[in-house]
Design a protein around this motif. Structure first.
Motif, mmCIF file in Angstrom:
data_model
loop_
_atom_site.group_PDB
_atom_site.id
_atom_site.type_symbol
_atom_site.label_atom_id
_atom_site.label_comp_id
_atom_site.label_asym_id
_atom_site.label_seq_id
_atom_site.Cartn_x
_atom_site.Cartn_y
_atom_site.Cartn_z
ATOM 1 N N CYS A 283 0.817 -1.217 0.000
ATOM 2 C CA CYS A 283 0.000 0.000 0.000
ATOM 3 C C CYS A 283 0.848 1.263 0.000
ATOM 4 C CB CYS A 283 -0.956 0.004 1.185
ATOM 5 S SG CYS A 283 -2.341 -1.128 0.964
ATOM 6 N N LEU A 284 2.098 1.153 0.441
ATOM 7 C CA LEU A 284 2.995 2.315 0.414
ATOM 8 C C LEU A 284 3.170 2.848 -1.004
ATOM 9 C CD1 LEU A 284 5.952 1.441 2.824
ATOM 10 C CD2 LEU A 284 4.371 3.354 3.034
ATOM 11 N N ALA A 285 2.993 1.993 -1.983
ATOM 12 C CA ALA A 285 3.181 2.388 -3.389
ATOM 13 C C ALA A 285 2.243 3.513 -3.796
ATOM 14 C CB ALA A 285 2.972 1.180 -4.298
ATOM 15 N N THR A 286 1.141 3.676 -3.088
ATOM 16 C CA THR A 286 0.180 4.725 -3.435
ATOM 17 C C THR A 286 0.629 6.100 -2.967
ATOM 18 O OG1 THR A 286 -1.090 4.493 -1.382
ATOM 19 C CG2 THR A 286 -1.717 3.065 -3.244
ATOM 20 N N GLY A 287 1.633 6.139 -2.083
ATOM 21 C CA GLY A 287 2.091 7.413 -1.543
ATOM 22 C C GLY A 287 1.189 7.943 -0.442
ATOM 23 N N ALA A 288 0.314 7.089 0.064
ATOM 24 C CA ALA A 288 -0.636 7.498 1.102
ATOM 25 C C ALA A 288 0.078 7.778 2.422
ATOM 26 C CB ALA A 288 -1.680 6.398 1.298
ATOM 27 N N SER A 289 -0.540 8.639 3.215
ATOM 28 C CA SER A 289 -0.022 8.940 4.555
ATOM 29 C C SER A 289 -0.294 7.755 5.481
ATOM 30 C CB SER A 289 -0.700 10.187 5.114
ATOM 31 O OG SER A 289 -2.069 9.903 5.379
ATOM 32 N N ASN A 290 0.317 7.786 6.661
ATOM 33 C CA ASN A 290 0.057 6.726 7.635
ATOM 34 C C ASN A 290 -1.426 6.656 7.991
ATOM 35 O OD1 ASN A 290 2.728 5.933 7.728
ATOM 36 N ND2 ASN A 290 3.215 7.166 9.508
ATOM 37 N N ALA A 291 -2.060 7.817 8.142
ATOM 38 C CA ALA A 291 -3.488 7.846 8.478
ATOM 39 C C ALA A 291 -4.328 7.242 7.354
ATOM 40 C CB ALA A 291 -3.930 9.273 8.769
ATOM 41 N N GLU A 292 -3.974 7.563 6.116
ATOM 42 C CA GLU A 292 -4.707 7.002 4.969
ATOM 43 C C GLU A 292 -4.505 5.491 4.875
ATOM 44 O OE1 GLU A 292 -4.638 10.872 1.996
ATOM 45 O OE2 GLU A 292 -2.868 9.577 2.107
ATOM 46 N N LEU A 293 -3.265 5.035 5.111
ATOM 47 C CA LEU A 293 -2.991 3.599 5.097
ATOM 48 C C LEU A 293 -3.778 2.895 6.202
ATOM 49 C CD1 LEU A 293 0.890 3.550 4.529
ATOM 50 C CD2 LEU A 293 -0.881 2.988 2.874
ATOM 51 N N ALA A 294 -3.813 3.520 7.376
ATOM 52 C CA ALA A 294 -4.546 2.936 8.499
ATOM 53 C C ALA A 294 -6.017 2.766 8.153
ATOM 54 C CB ALA A 294 -4.384 3.814 9.742
ATOM 55 N N GLY A 295 -6.609 3.773 7.534
ATOM 56 C CA GLY A 295 -8.013 3.680 7.141
ATOM 57 C C GLY A 295 -8.252 2.600 6.109
ATOM 58 N N GLU A 296 -7.358 2.528 5.134
ATOM 59 C CA GLU A 296 -7.511 1.534 4.061
ATOM 60 C C GLU A 296 -7.350 0.107 4.576
ATOM 61 O OE1 GLU A 296 -5.313 0.333 -0.123
ATOM 62 O OE2 GLU A 296 -5.257 2.417 0.553
#
Length: 89
Positions: free
Chosen positions: A36-49
């Motif tokens: 999921c890091l490949a999307t460039g999402a923040s930690n908060a966004e990764l946590a939600g996903e």
């Protein structure tokens, strides 16, 4: 616990004074965070996903970077994008 193995390309530059590990084994949850890091999402966004707490995501990102030889988050994102491409093909 399931372990997922990722290969780091030979051309990938190591961090100054560090050596990139070429074969890395991540836990199943680390693997999910890594891809999921490949999307460039923040930690908060990764946590939600991924339906994890932000502190759990931070913990996994820290472990992933350490297992990859202390690389930066941006470098981890690049490797994750390469790994996702490898998973799709």
């Amino acid at each position: 616990m399931r372990v997922v193995s990722f290969s780091v390309p030979a051309w990938f530059p190591p961090r100054r004074g560090e050596e990139v590990r070429r074969e890395v084994q991540l836990t199943e949850q680390e693997s999910a965070v890594f891809l999921c890091l490949a999307t460039g999402a923040s930690n908060a966004e990764l946590a939600g996903e991924l339906q994890l707490s932000v502190s759990t995501v931070k913990f996994h990102v820290h472990n992933i970077r350490a297992k990859l030889g202390g690389i930066s988050r941006l470098q981890a994102c690049l490797l994750a994008a390469l790994a996702r491409e490898g998973v799709r093909t």
